[in-house]
Enzyme design. Structure first.
Site, PDB file in Angstrom:
ATOM      1  CE  LYS A 205      -3.501   2.479   2.576  1.00 46.14           C
ATOM      2  NZ  LYS A 205      -4.540   2.391   3.611  1.00 46.14           N
ATOM      3  CE  LYS A 229      -3.527   8.247   6.741  1.00 46.52           C
ATOM      4  NZ  LYS A 229      -4.645   7.313   6.505  1.00 46.52           N
ATOM      5  CD  GLU A 245       5.806  -3.777   3.548  1.00 44.83           C
ATOM      6  OE1 GLU A 245       5.196  -4.643   4.184  1.00 44.83           O
ATOM      7  OE2 GLU A 245       6.204  -2.712   4.060  1.00 44.83           O
ATOM      8  CE  LYS A 260      -6.075   1.851  -0.520  1.00 43.52           C
ATOM      9  NZ  LYS A 260      -6.294   1.966   0.886  1.00 43.52           N
ATOM     10  CB  SER A 286     -11.492   7.238  -3.541  1.00 44.46           C
ATOM     11  OG  SER A 286     -10.284   7.666  -2.933  1.00 44.46           O
ATOM     12  CE1 TYR A 325     -15.139   3.155  -2.785  1.00 48.40           C
ATOM     13  CE2 TYR A 325     -13.257   3.533  -4.233  1.00 48.40           C
ATOM     14  CZ  TYR A 325     -13.783   3.408  -2.965  1.00 48.40           C
ATOM     15  OH  TYR A 325     -12.966   3.522  -1.870  1.00 48.40           O
TER      16      TYR A 325
END
Ligand code: PBG
Length: 336
Positions: A205, A229, A245, A260, A286, A325
């Site tokens: 991510k 972040k 990872e 992602k 998004s 979505y």
């Protein structure tokens, strides 16, 4: 599985346009398929009743009451979509610095899971494990000495995963990017009899600008704090690190992994899916959705074609499944 390309098939013997000339032959020759079985539908839930609340930055996406979330889950199941993913918008007054509500078995996520589980027993329910909807900082973990504290956060994530599994979640999806969380969550689940609950890790991510509209949707917009972040999510410059990872998360017990965002990271999806014998999923996040919507709204692109093309690209890159979505809309088209 190396495929050699024959060298004796030059033009005019070889004409690659030949199979492209008809719809039936294009369909017959197609290397990849997009089906409803590959889709996970992310849905937003909020407290209270009433009509779905549109999310300004995500045209066509709403925050649902629990009742309306259940309706969406039923609709998804009817379309053959295997799973939904639930993301909560927590009321600001219920948040605190440490995001303690995350581990409370009566929180919005758990009540939503219970309601969906009871009404739609045959759909997979993905729950996000991370503290960001619950912390006033908007961070995925607790802040100690101006850092997101890894180990203290992991202990909270164990509790968060447990209350979700107790409520009936079938796929636990840690999206926090703390080190060691997959092993910790797996052992916490197993110790409480949840050995059949799957773990889909957000293994690779990235610290991405493409999550902007999501943060608007869950009300975790301003991570106005001393730390960013990028101190836990991956650097967009890195690719080998994604494989490390993923390898660690598989070793720690992840059943499947996710990359992602999606479209800006197709190279990572391809490397991951060709390197590991576990299903790799992609999250069309998004901001990717919002970009397609904006370009379509201004008349620049054909919305439906762009939607389908973007999702097929994930399959071509090697993604087994896709969080999008668009899931319900695409399933409608594919099932028509
Ligand atoms: C929270 C989480 C985020 C997304 C999924 N889970 C946001 C973030 O990490 O800031 C983003 C999804 C999207 O943008 O569609 N840990």
């Amino acid at each position: 599985m190396t495929k050699t390309i024959s060298s004796n098939g030059a033009f005019p013997t070889t004409r690659l346009r030949r199979p492209r000339l008809n719809d039936w032959s294009r369909r017959m020759m197609r290397e990849n398929q997009l089906t409803h079985d590959a889709l996970i539908w992310p849905l937003f839930v909020r407290e209270g009743d009433g009509a779905p609340e549109p999310v300004g930055t995500l045209p066509g996406v709403s925050r649902h009451s629990i009742d309306s979330l259940v309706d969406q889950a039923r609709y998804a199941a009817d379309l053959g979509i295997p799973a939904i993913a639930i993301f909560p918008r927590i009321n600001p007054e219920d948040k605190d610095e440490d995001g303690t509500l995350s581990g409370n078995s009566n929180n919005l996520v758990c009540r939503s899971v219970e309601a969906v589980r009871a009404a739609v027993p045959n759909i997979g329910i993905v729950t996000d494990v991370a503290l960001d909807p619950f912390t006033t900082s908007g961070h995925d973990g607790v802040i100690r000495n101006n850092q997101v504290d890894n180990d203290e956060t992991v202990a909270m994530l164990q509790q968060q995963a447990l209350v979700q599994a107790d409520a009936g979640a079938t796929i636990i999806a840690p999206s926090d990017m703390m080190d060691g969380r997959i092993a910790a969550i797996r052992s916490a689940l197993d110790a409480k009899g949840h050995q059949d609950v799957l773990i889909m890790s957000y293994a690779a991510k990235y610290a991405s600008a493409f999550y902007g509209p999501f943060r608007d949707a869950v009300g975790a917009g301003k991570t106005a704090s001393v730390v960013g972040k990028e101190t836990y999510q991956m650097d967009p410059a890195n690719s080998d690190e994604a494989l490390r990872e993923i390898a660690l998360d598989i070793d720690e017990g992840a059943d499947f992994v996710m990359v992602k965002p999606g479209m800006p990271y197709l190279d990572i999806i391809q490397r991951a899916s060709s390197s590991f014998p576990v299903p790799v999923f992609a999250y069309q996040v998004s901001g990717e959705y919002a970009m397609i919507e904006a370009a379509a709204a201004s008349g620049g692109i054909d919305r439906t074609k762009a939607m389908l093309e973007s999702l097929m690209a994930f399959r071509r890159a090697g993604a087994r499944g896709i969080l999008t979505y668009y899931a319900a809309e695409v399933a409608e088209i594919l099932n028509a």
